[in-house]
Design a protein around this motif. Structure first.
Motif, short mmCIF file in Angstrom:
data_model
loop_
_atom_site.label_atom_id
_atom_site.label_comp_id
_atom_site.label_asym_id
_atom_site.label_seq_id
_atom_site.Cartn_x
_atom_site.Cartn_y
_atom_site.Cartn_z
N ALA A 458 0.91 -1.10 0.15
CA ALA A 458 -0.18 -0.19 0.16
C ALA A 458 0.64 0.94 0.32
O ALA A 458 1.62 1.02 0.74
CB ALA A 458 -1.07 0.08 1.00
N LEU A 459 0.37 2.25 -0.86
CA LEU A 459 1.26 3.60 -0.78
C LEU A 459 0.68 4.30 -0.38
O LEU A 459 -0.67 4.46 0.31
CB LEU A 459 0.83 3.81 -1.97
CG LEU A 459 1.85 2.94 -3.22
CD1 LEU A 459 1.82 3.99 -5.07
CD2 LEU A 459 2.74 3.04 -2.82
N GLY A 460 1.40 5.53 0.52
CA GLY A 460 0.54 6.70 1.49
C GLY A 460 1.57 6.55 2.89
O GLY A 460 0.25 7.42 3.47
N LYS A 461 1.18 4.86 3.53
CA LYS A 461 1.24 4.86 4.82
C LYS A 461 3.17 4.98 5.02
O LYS A 461 3.33 3.18 4.66
CB LYS A 461 0.33 3.57 5.22
CG LYS A 461 -1.28 3.86 4.51
CD LYS A 461 -2.42 2.60 4.78
CE LYS A 461 -3.92 3.16 4.87
NZ LYS A 461 -4.52 4.20 5.69
N THR A 462 2.96 5.28 6.40
CA THR A 462 4.73 5.22 6.39
C THR A 462 5.26 5.50 8.11
O THR A 462 3.96 5.82 8.48
CB THR A 462 5.17 6.14 5.58
OG1 THR A 462 5.16 7.67 5.81
CG2 THR A 462 5.07 6.18 3.74
N GLY A 463 5.96 5.52 8.68
CA GLY A 463 6.05 5.44 9.74
C GLY A 463 6.60 4.04 9.51
O GLY A 463 6.73 2.78 9.74
N LYS A 464 7.52 3.51 11.59
CA LYS A 464 8.11 1.87 11.73
C LYS A 464 7.01 0.80 12.14
O LYS A 464 7.64 -0.20 11.36
CB LYS A 464 9.20 2.71 13.19
CG LYS A 464 7.97 3.12 14.02
CD LYS A 464 8.93 2.92 15.38
CE LYS A 464 8.75 4.10 16.75
NZ LYS A 464 9.51 3.41 17.65
N TYR A 465 5.93 2.19 12.17
CA TYR A 465 5.16 0.43 12.63
C TYR A 465 4.05 0.40 10.83
O TYR A 465 4.02 -1.47 10.77
CB TYR A 465 3.57 0.85 13.48
CG TYR A 465 4.83 1.69 15.31
CD1 TYR A 465 4.70 0.54 15.64
CD2 TYR A 465 4.10 2.58 15.29
CE1 TYR A 465 5.30 0.59 16.60
CE2 TYR A 465 4.77 3.07 16.79
CZ TYR A 465 5.97 1.67 17.16
OH TYR A 465 5.92 1.93 18.53
N TRP A 466 3.56 1.65 10.04
CA TRP A 466 2.68 1.20 9.26
C TRP A 466 4.02 0.75 8.38
O TRP A 466 3.92 -1.06 7.82
CB TRP A 466 3.07 2.19 8.41
CG TRP A 466 1.53 2.28 8.83
CD1 TRP A 466 0.48 3.83 9.37
CD2 TRP A 466 0.32 1.82 8.81
NE1 TRP A 466 -0.85 3.31 9.49
CE2 TRP A 466 -1.21 2.42 8.92
CE3 TRP A 466 -0.35 0.35 7.62
CZ2 TRP A 466 -2.31 1.77 8.49
CZ3 TRP A 466 -1.33 -0.07 8.23
CH2 TRP A 466 -2.78 0.87 8.31
N ASP A 467 5.69 0.09 8.08
CA ASP A 467 6.72 -0.08 7.66
C ASP A 467 6.35 -1.99 7.43
O ASP A 467 6.78 -2.47 6.58
CB ASP A 467 7.83 0.21 7.90
CG ASP A 467 7.88 2.04 6.67
OD1 ASP A 467 6.91 2.29 6.42
OD2 ASP A 467 9.42 2.58 7.49
N ILE A 468 5.50 -2.13 8.56
CA ILE A 468 6.00 -3.43 8.99
C ILE A 468 5.28 -4.44 7.89
O ILE A 468 5.54 -5.38 7.36
CB ILE A 468 5.19 -3.72 10.31
CG1 ILE A 468 6.74 -3.44 11.56
CG2 ILE A 468 4.81 -5.36 10.57
CD1 ILE A 468 5.78 -3.61 12.82
N PHE A 469 3.85 -3.87 7.88
CA PHE A 469 2.74 -4.55 6.92
C PHE A 469 2.71 -3.88 5.47
O PHE A 469 2.74 -4.54 4.69
CB PHE A 469 1.10 -3.32 7.67
CG PHE A 469 1.46 -4.20 8.82
CD1 PHE A 469 0.42 -5.53 9.00
CD2 PHE A 469 1.03 -3.28 10.14
CE1 PHE A 469 0.43 -5.40 10.66
CE2 PHE A 469 1.07 -3.60 11.54
CZ PHE A 469 0.68 -4.86 11.39
N THR A 470 2.95 -2.36 5.05
CA THR A 470 2.69 -2.69 4.15
C THR A 470 4.59 -3.00 2.68
O THR A 470 4.74 -3.09 1.65
CB THR A 470 3.21 -0.43 3.54
OG1 THR A 470 4.46 -0.01 4.12
CG2 THR A 470 2.34 0.24 4.61
N LYS A 471 5.51 -2.90 3.76
CA LYS A 471 7.04 -3.19 3.23
C LYS A 471 6.32 -5.08 3.20
O LYS A 471 7.63 -6.02 2.76
CB LYS A 471 7.93 -3.63 3.89
CG LYS A 471 7.81 -1.83 3.81
CD LYS A 471 9.21 -0.75 4.30
CE LYS A 471 9.24 0.95 3.53
NZ LYS A 471 10.37 1.28 4.20
N GLY A 472 5.67 -5.49 3.68
CA GLY A 472 5.23 -7.16 4.42
C GLY A 472 4.58 -7.91 3.53
O GLY A 472 3.84 -7.11 2.16
N GLY A 473 4.41 -8.68 3.25
CA GLY A 473 3.21 -9.76 3.19
C GLY A 473 2.02 -9.79 3.39
O GLY A 473 1.12 -9.20 4.12
N SER A 474 1.19 -10.97 2.80
CA SER A 474 -0.02 -11.05 3.19
C SER A 474 -0.03 -11.69 4.16
O SER A 474 -1.67 -11.61 5.45
CB SER A 474 -0.65 -11.96 2.32
OG SER A 474 -0.67 -13.21 2.17
#
Length: 619
Positions: A458-474
């Motif tokens: 997902a785009l537009g969601k950043t930060g140390k906590y969001w990165d776990i999910f946007t840069k992770g898998g399903s």
């Protein structure tokens, strides 16, 4: 979110100035909308005729000449408003047509679909009782798939700020400011001879100060004159003891002291030495070195001297689950708010259908997750609301003080005792206040637990906590889950009670004991296995109204003493060598620096494995 936004200020601003023999003739813009409030649409979203008005009433403007009115019309693609509108002025609102309700003036006007405006005829003056000034317009077309809300409003609930009706379907006037907490965005220009300096003071009615402290009373100055407020002189009377002083203000972009602007200052005073209610009065005698002509120039209030000023903390309930792909949004919101607000952010994460689901009964069973509830309101699927709502209510006042202490009842740590002291700062009668205790666990994690994740890539969601999910898998493995409820104790299971008739400053002690054997989830996971990362959350509720009066979280159980043993000392031999000394704040987080005035816990580890934990107030 309008129901969480209660503090509204009407704004009166100068639009032009000319000299007059009796003062300064000024065009004043009367509006409830203020200068920085967002304007949006309201209404029924249907083709209909609307009559909309507000009460224009201000003692400083009584006798002024009405000059013009203007109000924007919210835009909506494809929707049409009849170009024939009306502007009117009346002395009263009744169920009769406008023409039969004290009508003083009515004018047909043309609208371009973007605004309604009109100039008033000469000689129309504003009486002390005020006038209802309004307009009538008709929504003629709303294409399929579109909505049209024709009433321009801002959030707020100032009395008289918005009335409307649709004569064909609703003949009674709707007090929208009171019911929906919206105010009209209409503005009315009034010409009035205004004094050069005129300030009306307003003292806070809910002020509380701790005994034996320096007193600074919050004072709002409403400017009713032409000059900006640079400084003012005052006479302050506290319990018939009179003092005087002067305060310099100066004008800055953040200090809205122009005509109609509100300036908030703090006035120093000597705090009385007796607990209870006290009287205070202030008289603004001069402004900028000139005699103050106020409307009025004095203000009175009553305040409380208390043993301490209770800190208000809302309670946030999050509803979540491992198999919910949208639930990472709630996990991120809780972690980000915990980082930002620290001990003031008290939350409980209720899991559904996974291994962290416990026997603790949640306040609601929402039909969807994620969901979020603040102060036990009905859960909303918009968990991001917490970013706006929580800080908006965090500064609310409360009369209820809570203090909590934990003790292990034995060395095996098989049960944890929570002592809660409840102290009210006012007298109350016929109450029905209750306390609930919830044992929550932090730091729960297992490499086999999979959190479903719809935010991968997902785009537009950043930060140390969001990165776990946007840069992770399903599926996200190894997350750490905090504030998971393990055991709760209802009010009728506690030792002690809160009486129906309450005397101010009396302490009511209640005790609950949590049996660690009950901390097993519905799927067999031991939620309380780590005895160092448990906390107890106390929630005080008015059961008559459902209102949460206050909440508090204990420090970590790591800092809890063994009951009957001083300061948590486990018979430490003074001759035993110290291996390590660690410091924690009251949330159980390790700290390096000790701030003066902040309590902390000192944990000493000895060579023989024994541990000493001491709570230090650090005065």
């Amino acid at each position: 979110m309008a129901k969480y936004l209660k503090k509204i200020i009407s704004v009166l601003s100068i639009s032009c100035i000319s000299l007059s023999a009796f003062g300064i003739a000024t065009d004043v813009n009367f509006s409830y909308a203020g200068q920085d409030k967002e304007i949006f649409g309201y209404g029924y979203s249907r083709t209909d005729t609307y009559e909309i008005c507000m009460l224009v009433k201000d003692p400083a403007l009584a006798g002024g000449l009405l000059k013009s009115v203007n109000v924007p019309i919210p835009s909506a693609p494809g929707c049409a408003v009849d170009s024939n509108a009306k502007v009117w002025v009346t002395t009263s609102l009744t169920s009769n047509p406008i023409e039969e309700s004290g009508l003083l003036y009515m004018q047909d006007v043309k609208t371009d679909g973007e605004s309604v405006s009109a100039d008033f005829p000469a000689g129309l003056t504003l009486p002390e009782s005020g006038l209802y000034i309004g307009y009538t317009l008709t929504v003629t077309e709303i294409p399929a798939g579109y909505r049209k809300y024709p009433i321009s409003v801002v959030e707020g609930n100032k009395e008289g700020s918005l009335y409307f009706r649709t004569p064909e379907s609703k003949s009674t006037w709707d007090e929208t400011y009171n019911r929906a907490e919206y105010m009209s965005a209409m503005s009315v220009t009034i010409e009035k001879n205004m004094p050069q300096v005129s300030v009306t003071p307003v003292l806070s009615e809910e002020f509380m100060v701790a005994i034996n402290t320096a007193g600074y009373y919050p004072l709002t100055l409403i400017n009713r004159g032409v000059e900006d407020i640079q400084n003012f002189s005052y006479i302050l009377t506290v319990d018939e003891i009179e003092t005087s002083g002067q305060i310099e203000i100066g004008v800055t972009p953040d200090n809205n002291s122009g005509f109609g602007g509100n300036t908030i200052v703090e006035v120093p005073f000597d705090v009385p030495t007796a607990l209870g209610n006290h009287d205070i009065k202030i008289d603004i005698t001069e402004v900028n070195g000139k005699e103050n002509v106020g409307y009025p120039s004095t203000a009175n209030a009553e305040f409380i001297v208390a043993p301490y000023v209770p800190k208000y903390r809302p309670i946030v309930d999050e509803y979540t689950g491992f198999t919910c792909g949208n639930c990472p949004s709630g996990w991120v919101a809780m972690e980000e708010c915990k980082d930002k607000y620290g001990d003031d952010f008290i939350f409980i994460c209720y899991h559904s259908g996974d291994v962290l689901s416990s026997g603790v009964q949640s306040p609601y069973r929402p039909p969807y997750v994620p969901a979020l509830s603040i102060n036990r309101s009905y859960p909303s699927p918009n968990v991001s609301d917490v970013y706006e709502v929580f800080p908006a209510i965090l500064d609310n006042k409360t009369d209820a003080g809570l203090e909590i202490n934990l003790y292990w009842t034995n060395r095996n740590k098989s049960s944890l005792k929570a002592d809660v002291d409840v102290c009210f700062m006012r007298d109350y009668t016929n109450t029905k206040y209750q306390l609930e205790l919830i044992l929550v666990a932090d730091g729960l994690s297992d490499s086999s637990w999979a959190q479903y994740n719809y935010y991968s890539g997902a785009l537009g969601k950043t930060g140390k906590y969001w990165d776990i999910f946007t840069k992770g898998g399903s599926r996200i493995y190894g997350l750490t889950y905090n504030s998971v409820p393990a055991i709760n104790i209802q009010y009728d299971e506690l030792k002690g009670l809160i009486p129906a008739n309450i005397t101010a400053f009396e302490t009511h002690s209640l005790t609950g004991v949590f049996n660690m054997a009950n901390g097993i989830s519905s799927k067999g996971v031991n939620l309380v296995a780590d005895r160092d990362k448990l906390r107890v959350i106390a929630i005080l509720t008015d059961t008559k109204t459902g209102q949460v009066l206050n909440a508090i979280s204990s420090p970590y159980s790591l800092t809890a003493a063994i009951e009957g043993e001083s300061n948590g000392v486990e018979e430490v031999d003074n001759a035993t060598a110290v291996v390590e000394t660690v410091y924690y704040n009251l949330s159980g987080l390790k700290i390096k620096d000790i701030s003066k005035g902040e309590p902390y816990v000192k944990v000493t580890v000895y060579a023989d494995g024994k541990i000493e934990s001491v709570k230090i107030l650090n005065q």
